[in-house]
Design a protein around this motif. Structure first.
Motif, PDB file in Angstrom:
ATOM      1  N   VAL A  88      46.336  38.585  38.633  1.00 54.81           N
ATOM      2  CA  VAL A  88      46.509  39.644  37.627  1.00 54.81           C
ATOM      3  C   VAL A  88      45.162  40.253  37.276  1.00 54.81           C
ATOM      4  O   VAL A  88      45.034  41.479  37.137  1.00 54.81           O
ATOM      5  CB  VAL A  88      47.203  39.077  36.369  1.00 54.81           C
ATOM      6  N   ARG A  89      44.137  39.409  37.150  1.00 52.92           N
ATOM      7  CA  ARG A  89      42.801  39.914  36.843  1.00 52.92           C
ATOM      8  C   ARG A  89      42.290  40.821  37.964  1.00 52.92           C
ATOM      9  O   ARG A  89      41.660  41.844  37.705  1.00 52.92           O
ATOM     10  CB  ARG A  89      41.835  38.744  36.624  1.00 52.92           C
ATOM     11  N   TYR A  90      42.559  40.442  39.192  1.00 50.84           N
ATOM     12  CA  TYR A  90      42.162  41.270  40.334  1.00 50.84           C
ATOM     13  C   TYR A  90      42.821  42.647  40.271  1.00 50.84           C
ATOM     14  O   TYR A  90      42.194  43.670  40.536  1.00 50.84           O
ATOM     15  CB  TYR A  90      42.555  40.576  41.647  1.00 50.84           C
ATOM     16  N   GLN A  91      44.089  42.647  39.930  1.00 49.67           N
ATOM     17  CA  GLN A  91      44.859  43.885  39.980  1.00 49.67           C
ATOM     18  C   GLN A  91      44.660  44.772  38.759  1.00 49.67           C
ATOM     19  O   GLN A  91      45.052  45.941  38.763  1.00 49.67           O
ATOM     20  CB  GLN A  91      46.351  43.537  40.128  1.00 49.67           C
ATOM     21  N   SER A  92      44.022  44.232  37.709  1.00 50.24           N
ATOM     22  CA  SER A  92      43.860  44.996  36.463  1.00 50.24           C
ATOM     23  C   SER A  92      42.849  46.126  36.592  1.00 50.24           C
ATOM     24  O   SER A  92      42.931  47.117  35.863  1.00 50.24           O
ATOM     25  CB  SER A  92      43.436  44.059  35.332  1.00 50.24           C
ATOM     26  N   GLY A  93      41.889  45.977  37.491  1.00 44.17           N
ATOM     27  CA  GLY A  93      40.846  46.989  37.627  1.00 44.17           C
ATOM     28  C   GLY A  93      39.773  46.901  36.555  1.00 44.17           C
ATOM     29  O   GLY A  93      38.863  47.728  36.491  1.00 44.17           O
ATOM     30  N   LYS A  94      39.853  45.885  35.694  1.00 44.25           N
ATOM     31  CA  LYS A  94      38.888  45.749  34.600  1.00 44.25           C
ATOM     32  C   LYS A  94      37.663  44.927  34.985  1.00 44.25           C
ATOM     33  O   LYS A  94      36.690  44.877  34.236  1.00 44.25           O
ATOM     34  CB  LYS A  94      39.573  45.104  33.393  1.00 44.25           C
TER      35      LYS A  94
END
Length: 295
Positions: free
Chosen positions: A226-232
């Motif tokens: 999820v962190r990878y996909q957040s773009g943050k």
């Protein structure tokens, strides 16, 4: 290996004969042999549960290696993937490197080993060991036990910082016992894609993710995805996260390493006791082998 020593009779050794295929410095080899021994003990190999020794302290393996060479077709060795890969990587071709699988077979067959934990890249060597043992047994009877390989599919091959198989031979490793700053620098060298900061990152083929997942359970892996996909966050954030995972995972191991480094006599005694036990087993096996081949 550490898990199996709780339930199985585990035999573990430092393969310094094998390392001669790439080692040229005698003092360095001695130093690295002791260092590897301490690393194994620090990471959890327990000498009261595991027979632990240095390969060269049981030279019977070399006699068996030579005898087994007679039962090893050239074509079998020529098909070895590991040999081809190492030569392609620039490692100097030699008879020792070429016949490496025969010495590995001797290591296994000398002790009537039943199961051998390996990575996927070593499965072929176990199959070659079985081929050699079959030829010998067909000639002289059931002298050798047929070994089976055990592969943990989740960690069968660990990726290096360059995306290839992690191996000291390839110079792409992350040393478990690096100082914290050096560890971060090594993690920073991990090859990643050029996706700009602010855009979602692909985790499936990311070398950083593959290494981090070794330390995570299924829920933690999903959280990281999820962190990878957040773009943050960018790859720099995940390299720092990986360093923290490694550093925290091996805190106890670093403490044990510091102990063994100041108790070298204890380390040598552990190896001596292991070699004595294995030497007795090796003598019995070699007595049978010599008898059937006429030595």
């Amino acid at each position: 290996m550490i898990e199996r020593q709780e339930s199985d009779e585990l035999f573990t050794f430092i393969a310094n004969y094998h390392s001669l295929t790439s080692s040229k410095d005698a003092k360095l080899l001695k130093s690295l042999t002791l260092e590897a021994t301490i690393d194994y003990l620090s990471l959890g190999i327990e000498p009261t549960k595991t027979t632990f020794w240095v390969q060269s302290d049981v030279p019977q393996v070399l006699e068996l290696y030579w005898i087994l060479s007679k039962f090893t077709p050239m074509g079998l060795l020529e098909r070895a993937h590991s040999y081809k890969d190492k030569v392609a990587k620039g490692i100097l071709s030699s008879h020792a490197l070429f016949s490496y699988p025969v010495l590995m077979a001797a290591d296994i067959l000398l002790l009537d080993t039943q199961k051998v934990p390996v990575g996927k890249d070593q499965i072929q060597h176990i199959e070659m060991t079985r081929d050699i043992a079959t030829k010998f047994n067909n000639e002289y009877g059931d002298i050798f036990t047929m070994p089976e390989y055990i592969v943990d599919d989740e960690v069968a091959t660990i990726v290096g910082i360059d995306g290839e198989k992690m191996s000291k031979s390839y110079g792409n490793t992350i040393d478990i016992f690096m100082q914290e700053k050096a560890l971060q620098k090594q993690c920073n060298k991990i090859i990643s894609s050029s996706t700009p900061f602010g855009e979602p990152l692909e985790w499936e083929d990311c070398n950083i993710y593959k290494l981090a997942s070794l330390f995570l359970n299924s829920d933690e892996k999903q959280e990281l995805q999820v962190r990878y996909q957040s773009g943050k966050e960018g790859y720099g954030h995940f390299k720092k996260y990986l360093k923290e995972l490694i550093w925290d995972e091996f805190e106890m191991a670093r403490e044990k390493k510091a102990y063994y480094e100041t108790h070298i006599d204890e380390v040598h005694d552990i190896l001596k006791q292991g070699a004595l036990k294995v030497g007795q087993i090796a003598d019995k096996k070699m007595a049978k082998v010599r008898e059937v081949v006429g030595l």
